[in-house]
Motif scaffolding. Structure first.
Motif, short mmCIF file in Angstrom:
data_model
loop_
_atom_site.label_atom_id
_atom_site.label_comp_id
_atom_site.label_asym_id
_atom_site.label_seq_id
_atom_site.Cartn_x
_atom_site.Cartn_y
_atom_site.Cartn_z
N ARG A 1 0.83 -1.21 0.00
CA ARG A 1 0.00 0.00 0.00
C ARG A 1 0.86 1.26 0.00
NH1 ARG A 1 -2.38 -3.01 4.03
NH2 ARG A 1 -1.91 -1.42 5.62
N ASP A 2 1.94 1.25 0.79
CA ASP A 2 2.83 2.40 0.80
C ASP A 2 3.50 2.56 -0.56
OD1 ASP A 2 2.21 3.11 3.35
OD2 ASP A 2 4.05 2.34 4.26
N ALA A 3 3.85 1.45 -1.19
CA ALA A 3 4.44 1.50 -2.53
C ALA A 3 3.46 2.06 -3.54
CB ALA A 3 4.90 0.12 -2.95
N ALA A 4 2.19 1.66 -3.43
CA ALA A 4 1.17 2.15 -4.35
C ALA A 4 1.00 3.66 -4.23
CB ALA A 4 -0.16 1.44 -4.09
N ARG A 5 1.02 4.16 -3.00
CA ARG A 5 0.89 5.60 -2.81
C ARG A 5 2.07 6.34 -3.43
NH1 ARG A 5 -2.28 4.39 1.92
NH2 ARG A 5 -0.48 3.42 2.92
N ALA A 6 3.28 5.82 -3.20
CA ALA A 6 4.47 6.49 -3.71
C ALA A 6 4.58 6.40 -5.22
CB ALA A 6 5.72 5.90 -3.05
N ALA A 7 4.04 5.30 -5.79
CA ALA A 7 4.19 5.06 -7.23
C ALA A 7 3.11 5.73 -8.07
CB ALA A 7 4.17 3.55 -7.52
N SER A 8 2.04 6.19 -7.46
CA SER A 8 0.94 6.79 -8.23
C SER A 8 1.45 7.86 -9.19
CB SER A 8 -0.07 7.41 -7.27
OG SER A 8 -1.17 7.94 -7.96
N PRO A 9 1.05 7.81 -10.46
CA PRO A 9 -0.04 7.03 -11.06
C PRO A 9 0.34 5.61 -11.49
CG PRO A 9 0.93 8.43 -12.72
CD PRO A 9 1.65 8.74 -11.44
N GLY A 10 1.45 5.11 -10.98
CA GLY A 10 1.81 3.72 -11.21
C GLY A 10 0.98 2.81 -10.33
N GLU B 1 -9.01 -0.96 0.66
CA GLU B 1 -10.31 -0.37 0.37
C GLU B 1 -10.61 0.77 1.34
OE1 GLU B 1 -15.01 -1.72 -0.18
OE2 GLU B 1 -13.45 -3.22 0.22
N THR B 2 -10.32 0.55 2.62
CA THR B 2 -10.54 1.58 3.63
C THR B 2 -9.73 2.83 3.30
OG1 THR B 2 -10.99 -0.04 5.37
CG2 THR B 2 -10.27 2.14 6.08
N GLU B 3 -8.51 2.64 2.81
CA GLU B 3 -7.63 3.76 2.51
C GLU B 3 -7.93 4.38 1.14
OE1 GLU B 3 -3.64 2.33 3.03
OE2 GLU B 3 -4.01 1.74 5.11
N GLY B 4 -8.87 3.79 0.40
CA GLY B 4 -9.27 4.35 -0.88
C GLY B 4 -8.23 4.20 -1.97
N LEU B 5 -7.40 3.17 -1.87
CA LEU B 5 -6.36 2.95 -2.88
C LEU B 5 -6.94 2.18 -4.06
CD1 LEU B 5 -3.39 1.97 -0.55
CD2 LEU B 5 -3.63 4.09 -1.87
N ARG B 6 -6.75 2.72 -5.26
CA ARG B 6 -7.27 2.09 -6.46
C ARG B 6 -6.17 1.54 -7.36
NH1 ARG B 6 -10.78 2.18 -3.60
NH2 ARG B 6 -12.79 3.29 -3.66
N ASN B 7 -4.92 1.79 -6.99
CA ASN B 7 -3.80 1.35 -7.83
C ASN B 7 -3.01 0.23 -7.16
OD1 ASN B 7 -2.77 3.02 -5.80
ND2 ASN B 7 -1.03 3.70 -7.07
N VAL B 8 -3.68 -0.54 -6.32
CA VAL B 8 -3.03 -1.65 -5.62
C VAL B 8 -3.88 -2.90 -5.78
CG1 VAL B 8 -4.19 -1.16 -3.42
CG2 VAL B 8 -2.00 -2.36 -3.41
N ASP B 9 -3.21 -4.05 -5.88
CA ASP B 9 -3.93 -5.32 -6.00
C ASP B 9 -3.13 -6.38 -5.25
OD1 ASP B 9 -5.87 -7.10 -6.70
OD2 ASP B 9 -5.39 -7.16 -8.84
N PHE B 10 -3.82 -7.48 -4.93
CA PHE B 10 -3.19 -8.57 -4.19
C PHE B 10 -3.58 -9.89 -4.83
CE2 PHE B 10 -3.78 -5.07 -1.22
CZ PHE B 10 -2.51 -4.95 -0.68
N VAL B 11 -2.65 -10.84 -4.81
CA VAL B 11 -2.90 -12.16 -5.37
C VAL B 11 -2.35 -13.21 -4.42
CG1 VAL B 11 -0.76 -12.15 -6.73
CG2 VAL B 11 -2.65 -13.62 -7.41
N GLN B 12 -3.11 -14.28 -4.24
CA GLN B 12 -2.64 -15.38 -3.41
C GLN B 12 -1.88 -16.38 -4.27
OE1 GLN B 12 -5.68 -17.31 -1.11
NE2 GLN B 12 -4.25 -18.64 -0.02
N GLY B 13 -0.67 -16.70 -3.87
CA GLY B 13 0.12 -17.64 -4.64
C GLY B 13 1.54 -17.72 -4.13
#
Length: 256
Positions: free
Chosen positions: A39-48, A68-80
Motif C-alpha cells: 500500500r505504501d508503494a502504491a501511494r508512492a508510485a501513483s499514477p503507477g 479499500e478503507t484507505e481508498g487505494l485504487r492502484n493496488v492489487d493482491f494475489v494469493q500464490g
C-alpha cells in the motif's frame, strides 16, 4: 494474527528509504503479508501501481480490506507462491520483499521467476534476517520457552527464517538467477512485540515457533516456560513497548 507491521516498523522505514519509489513505478511486493509495504508503494508510485503476493489467504483478506478503507485504487493482491506464480513478463519496474523470501524451497528458481517479471535493469530490494544468534528476539524467546532444550530447538526447512542469513548464499542465488550488481548492507534495528509485556506475551504465543517449542513440553514444564517468558518480556518492557535487538541484511540487485 501476529502484527508483523508493528514488529517491523523500524525496518519498514529503512526499506522505504532504500526503495526510492518513483511516480509511475510498477512495484511487485513478494510475501506481502497484510500489505503495508504494498500500500505504501502504491501511494508512492501513483499514477503507477503495486501488486502484493502472499500464500496466506487471511493476511491477504486483511490487506484488501485495508486498501479499500484507505481508498487505494492502484493496488492489487494475489494469493500464490512467488516461486512459481505466472507473473507477466518484464512488467514491473521494482521488486521488493520485507522478510518474505527466506522460505522458498529453491531460492534460485524463485529469484529467476521474480526476475522474469522485472524489466531489464529493474531493481529487486529485499530484507532478510541475519543468523539466528544475531536475533535477540529469537534467542531470548527460545531460551524462555524451550528451556534446557533450547540448543536443539530449531525451525523446520519449511519455516526457517534464517535460510538467507549468509550474504554469500544470497548473492550466489541472485547471480545464478540472472541478477547483477548485488549489494548487501548490514542493518540493525530493534523489533517491537507489543506496547507492554502482557500484549507481547499474547503476541509471542501466536507465533508458530513458540507454539512448537511449547508443544514439546509436559504441563509442568510448559507452565514454567510461560513464567520464564513473562519474566523475559518484563525485562524488555521499556515503558514504550517491548523491544528486542535484531540484525538484517538489506539486499539489492539489478535484473540483467
Amino acid at each position: 494474527m501476529f502484527d508483523y507491521d508493528s514488529e517491523l516498523a523500524r525496518y519498514h522505514e529503512r526499506l522505504l528509504e532504500a526503495l526510492d519509489i518513483r511516480p509511475g513505478d510498477r512495484v511487485l511486493d513478494i510475501g506481502c503479508g497484510t500489505g503495508l509495504t504494498t500500500r505504501d508503494a502504491a501511494r508512492a508510485a501513483s499514477p503507477g501501481s503495486a501488486l502484493g503476493i502472499d500464500v496466506s489467504g487471511p493476511m491477504l483478506a486483511r490487506a484488501r480490506r485495508q486498501a479499500e478503507t484507505e481508498g487505494l485504487r492502484n493496488v492489487d493482491f494475489v494469493q500464490g507462491d512467488a516461486q512459481a506464480h505466472p507473473f507477466p513478463a518484464e512488467y514491473f519496474s521494482l521488486g521488493v520483499s520485507r522478510f518474505g523470501t527466506m522460505f522458498f524451497s529453491d531460492p534460485v528458481v524463485a529469484f529467476a521467476n521474480i526476475g522474469r517479471s522485472l524489466r531489464p535493469g529493474a531493481r529487486f530490494v529485499q530484507l532478510v534476517w541475519q543468523a539466528a544468534d544475531q536475533q535477540e528476539w529469537h534467542t531470548a524467546i527460545r531460551a524462555a520457552l524451550a528451556g534446557e532444550h533450547a540448543s536443539s530447538a530449531s525451525a523446520t526447512a519449511a519455516d526457517d527464517p534464517f535460510t538467507l542469513a549468509d550474504p554469500d548464499v544470497v548473492a550466489e542465488a541472485l547471480t545464478s538467477a540472472d541478477f547483477a550488481a548485488v549489494d548487501v548492507v548490514d542493518v540493525r534495528e530493534p523489533v517491537r512485540y507489543g506496547p507492554d509485556a502482557d500484549h507481547a506475551r499474547a503476541a509471542v504465543l501466536q507465533l508458530r515457533m513458540a507454539r512448537e517449542w511449547l508443544a514439546d513440553l509436559d504441563a509442568g514444564s510448559a507452565e514454567r516456560a510461560l513464567d520464564r517468558l513473562s519474566a523475559t518480556l518484563d525485562a524488555h518492557d521499556t515503558g514504550d513497548g517491548v523491544w528486542f535487538d535484531s540484525r538484517a541484511w538489506l539486499v539489492s540487485a539489478h535484473r540483467r
